[in-house]
Design a protein around this motif. Structure first.
Motif, mmCIF file in Angstrom:
data_model
loop_
_atom_site.group_PDB
_atom_site.id
_atom_site.type_symbol
_atom_site.label_atom_id
_atom_site.label_comp_id
_atom_site.label_asym_id
_atom_site.label_seq_id
_atom_site.Cartn_x
_atom_site.Cartn_y
_atom_site.Cartn_z
ATOM 1 N N PRO A 66 1.368 -1.358 -0.130
ATOM 2 C CA PRO A 66 0.233 -0.115 -0.191
ATOM 3 C C PRO A 66 0.756 1.188 -0.493
ATOM 4 C CG PRO A 66 -0.261 -1.063 2.298
ATOM 5 C CD PRO A 66 0.493 -2.572 0.893
ATOM 6 N N LEU A 67 2.000 0.753 0.665
ATOM 7 C CA LEU A 67 3.086 2.136 0.529
ATOM 8 C C LEU A 67 4.067 2.133 -0.813
ATOM 9 C CD1 LEU A 67 3.886 2.449 3.836
ATOM 10 C CD2 LEU A 67 1.784 4.123 2.791
ATOM 11 N N ALA A 68 4.293 3.708 -1.283
ATOM 12 C CA ALA A 68 5.556 3.775 -2.044
ATOM 13 C C ALA A 68 6.130 5.157 -1.866
ATOM 14 C CB ALA A 68 4.881 3.429 -3.494
ATOM 15 N N VAL A 69 7.618 5.238 -2.475
ATOM 16 C CA VAL A 69 7.509 6.549 -2.138
ATOM 17 C C VAL A 69 7.885 6.772 -3.764
ATOM 18 C CG1 VAL A 69 10.095 8.316 -2.186
ATOM 19 C CG2 VAL A 69 9.001 5.720 -0.730
ATOM 20 N N GLY A 70 7.698 8.738 -2.987
ATOM 21 C CA GLY A 70 7.476 9.431 -5.073
ATOM 22 C C GLY A 70 8.972 10.431 -4.367
ATOM 23 N N VAL A 71 9.314 10.885 -5.611
ATOM 24 C CA VAL A 71 11.035 11.616 -4.973
ATOM 25 C C VAL A 71 11.051 12.882 -6.437
ATOM 26 C CG1 VAL A 71 13.778 12.454 -5.000
ATOM 27 C CG2 VAL A 71 12.479 9.236 -4.151
ATOM 28 N N VAL A 72 10.572 14.403 -6.307
ATOM 29 C CA VAL A 72 10.601 15.244 -6.802
ATOM 30 C C VAL A 72 11.596 16.017 -5.963
ATOM 31 C CG1 VAL A 72 8.101 13.855 -7.557
ATOM 32 C CG2 VAL A 72 8.243 16.036 -5.883
ATOM 33 N N PRO A 73 11.726 17.086 -7.228
ATOM 34 C CA PRO A 73 11.925 18.158 -7.135
ATOM 35 C C PRO A 73 11.157 19.179 -5.707
ATOM 36 C CG PRO A 73 11.999 17.694 -9.352
ATOM 37 C CD PRO A 73 11.276 16.992 -9.135
ATOM 38 N N VAL A 74 12.024 20.148 -5.286
ATOM 39 C CA VAL A 74 11.643 20.535 -4.355
ATOM 40 C C VAL A 74 10.698 21.388 -4.679
ATOM 41 C CG1 VAL A 74 12.922 20.067 -2.295
ATOM 42 C CG2 VAL A 74 13.590 22.208 -3.527
ATOM 43 N N SER A 75 11.196 22.132 -5.950
ATOM 44 C CA SER A 75 10.193 23.384 -6.336
ATOM 45 C C SER A 75 9.023 23.132 -6.706
ATOM 46 C CB SER A 75 11.467 24.205 -7.379
ATOM 47 O OG SER A 75 11.722 22.731 -8.394
ATOM 48 N N GLY A 76 9.187 21.647 -7.351
ATOM 49 C CA GLY A 76 7.706 21.462 -7.316
ATOM 50 C C GLY A 76 6.458 20.206 -6.292
ATOM 51 N N MET A 77 5.889 19.847 -6.292
ATOM 52 C CA MET A 77 4.851 19.355 -6.138
ATOM 53 C C MET A 77 4.423 17.522 -6.617
ATOM 54 S SD MET A 77 3.115 20.851 -3.829
ATOM 55 C CE MET A 77 1.488 20.268 -3.261
ATOM 56 N N LEU A 78 4.218 16.177 -5.822
ATOM 57 C CA LEU A 78 4.361 15.404 -5.914
ATOM 58 C C LEU A 78 2.788 15.248 -6.754
ATOM 59 C CD1 LEU A 78 5.005 12.714 -7.076
ATOM 60 C CD2 LEU A 78 3.547 12.068 -4.694
ATOM 61 N N ASP A 79 2.842 15.032 -8.496
ATOM 62 C CA ASP A 79 1.135 14.524 -9.008
ATOM 63 C C ASP A 79 0.575 13.189 -8.917
ATOM 64 O OD1 ASP A 79 -0.574 14.321 -11.106
ATOM 65 O OD2 ASP A 79 0.398 15.723 -12.622
ATOM 66 N N LEU A 80 0.136 13.237 -8.195
ATOM 67 C CA LEU A 80 -0.550 12.283 -7.502
ATOM 68 C C LEU A 80 -1.237 11.551 -8.894
ATOM 69 C CD1 LEU A 80 -2.049 13.285 -3.821
ATOM 70 C CD2 LEU A 80 -0.006 11.865 -4.183
ATOM 71 N N LYS A 81 -2.179 11.903 -9.668
ATOM 72 C CA LYS A 81 -2.916 10.726 -10.907
ATOM 73 C C LYS A 81 -1.808 10.526 -11.081
ATOM 74 C CE LYS A 81 -6.672 13.858 -11.439
ATOM 75 N NZ LYS A 81 -7.812 12.547 -11.743
ATOM 76 N N ALA A 82 -0.338 10.945 -11.921
ATOM 77 C CA ALA A 82 0.237 10.541 -12.631
ATOM 78 C C ALA A 82 1.562 9.627 -11.472
ATOM 79 C CB ALA A 82 1.700 11.905 -12.998
ATOM 80 N N PHE A 83 1.434 9.965 -10.056
ATOM 81 C CA PHE A 83 2.483 8.746 -9.745
ATOM 82 C C PHE A 83 1.340 7.737 -9.459
ATOM 83 C CE2 PHE A 83 3.241 7.008 -5.552
ATOM 84 C CZ PHE A 83 4.755 6.643 -5.656
ATOM 85 N N ALA A 84 0.642 8.219 -9.626
ATOM 86 C CA ALA A 84 -0.432 6.476 -8.903
ATOM 87 C C ALA A 84 -0.410 5.598 -10.599
ATOM 88 C CB ALA A 84 -1.852 6.890 -9.214
ATOM 89 N N ALA A 85 -0.784 6.529 -12.061
ATOM 90 C CA ALA A 85 -0.558 5.728 -13.030
ATOM 91 C C ALA A 85 1.385 5.147 -13.060
ATOM 92 C CB ALA A 85 -0.006 6.852 -14.381
ATOM 93 N N ALA A 86 1.903 5.843 -12.633
ATOM 94 C CA ALA A 86 3.535 5.079 -13.141
ATOM 95 C C ALA A 86 4.031 3.678 -11.867
ATOM 96 C CB ALA A 86 4.485 6.394 -12.653
ATOM 97 N N MET A 87 3.004 3.819 -11.178
ATOM 98 C CA MET A 87 2.903 2.871 -9.919
ATOM 99 C C MET A 87 1.624 1.407 -9.986
ATOM 100 S SD MET A 87 5.945 3.809 -8.660
ATOM 101 C CE MET A 87 5.927 2.813 -7.284
ATOM 102 N N GLY A 88 0.944 1.856 -11.314
ATOM 103 C CA GLY A 88 -0.090 0.770 -11.914
ATOM 104 C C GLY A 88 -0.505 1.225 -10.618
ATOM 105 N N ALA A 89 -0.953 2.166 -10.434
ATOM 106 C CA ALA A 89 -2.476 1.673 -8.911
ATOM 107 C C ALA A 89 -3.269 2.810 -9.845
ATOM 108 C CB ALA A 89 -2.094 2.078 -8.072
ATOM 109 N N LYS A 90 -5.169 2.524 -9.156
ATOM 110 C CA LYS A 90 -5.540 3.348 -9.515
ATOM 111 C C LYS A 90 -5.781 4.677 -8.732
ATOM 112 C CE LYS A 90 -9.257 -0.082 -11.047
ATOM 113 N NZ LYS A 90 -8.791 -0.105 -12.225
#
Length: 165
Positions: A66-90
């Motif tokens: 259920p848990l995963a890690v996203g590593v993004v530049p501090v100048s931006g935000m994590l795009d949760l939709k893009a992250f879910a897609a990249a990790m194969g999650a809904k």
């Protein structure tokens, strides 16, 4: 080569993997909760080379953990939709800080993608590949590790995708 003067699970993981890295320490202001931005400013580095480590809860599509890690530049935000897609999650939502701390063994503001208590699936924003080196948390507030993006990807078995918004 690796330094042992600031040993943490993250720096020990790099030493074990024989990864060339540089430690950058700075005095953390306990009233500042913008840890990555503070690190970039204190170290005089552009925010696009300083990356923050975020623990995310994944849902759906046979997600192995259920848990995963996203590593993004501090100048931006994590795009949760893009992250879910990249990790194969809904769906992806930010993990509860207590769950993040329990899973990684680090405190919020000092969570490193390296040397975590549990090995969590990790995706690094593909912008990291635009830089010769990047900085991530060294495992505590006020400590960053500079290393080549390819070394970080190899050591933690990460994938890359455009996950920053």
């Amino acid at each position: 080569m690796p330094h042992s003067d600031a040993a943490s699970p993250a720096t020990r993981a790099l030493a074990r993997a024989k990864v060339e890295h540089t430690l950058h320490a700075y005095e953390h202001d306990p009233t500042n909760h913008h840890y990555g931005e503070e690190g970039a400013a204190r170290l005089g580095l552009p925010p696009e080379v300083m990356f923050k480590t975020l623990v995310v809860r994944l849902e759906g599509s046979g997600v192995p953990t259920p848990l995963a890690v996203g590593v993004v530049p501090v100048s931006g935000m994590l795009d949760l939709k893009a992250f879910a897609a990249a990790m194969g999650a809904k769906r992806a939502t930010m993990a509860d800080p207590a769950d993040a701390q329990r899973a990684t063994g680090y405190i919020v503001g000092g969570i490193s993608p390296l040397g975590t208590r549990k090995r969590l699936p990790t995706c690094i924003d593909s912008s990291a590949l635009d830089h010769d080196t990047m900085l991530v948390s060294g495992g505590r507030r006020g400590l960053s590790v500079e290393l080549a993006p390819a070394d970080l990807i190899r050591v933690i078995g990460a994938s890359t995708a455009p996950i920053a918004g």
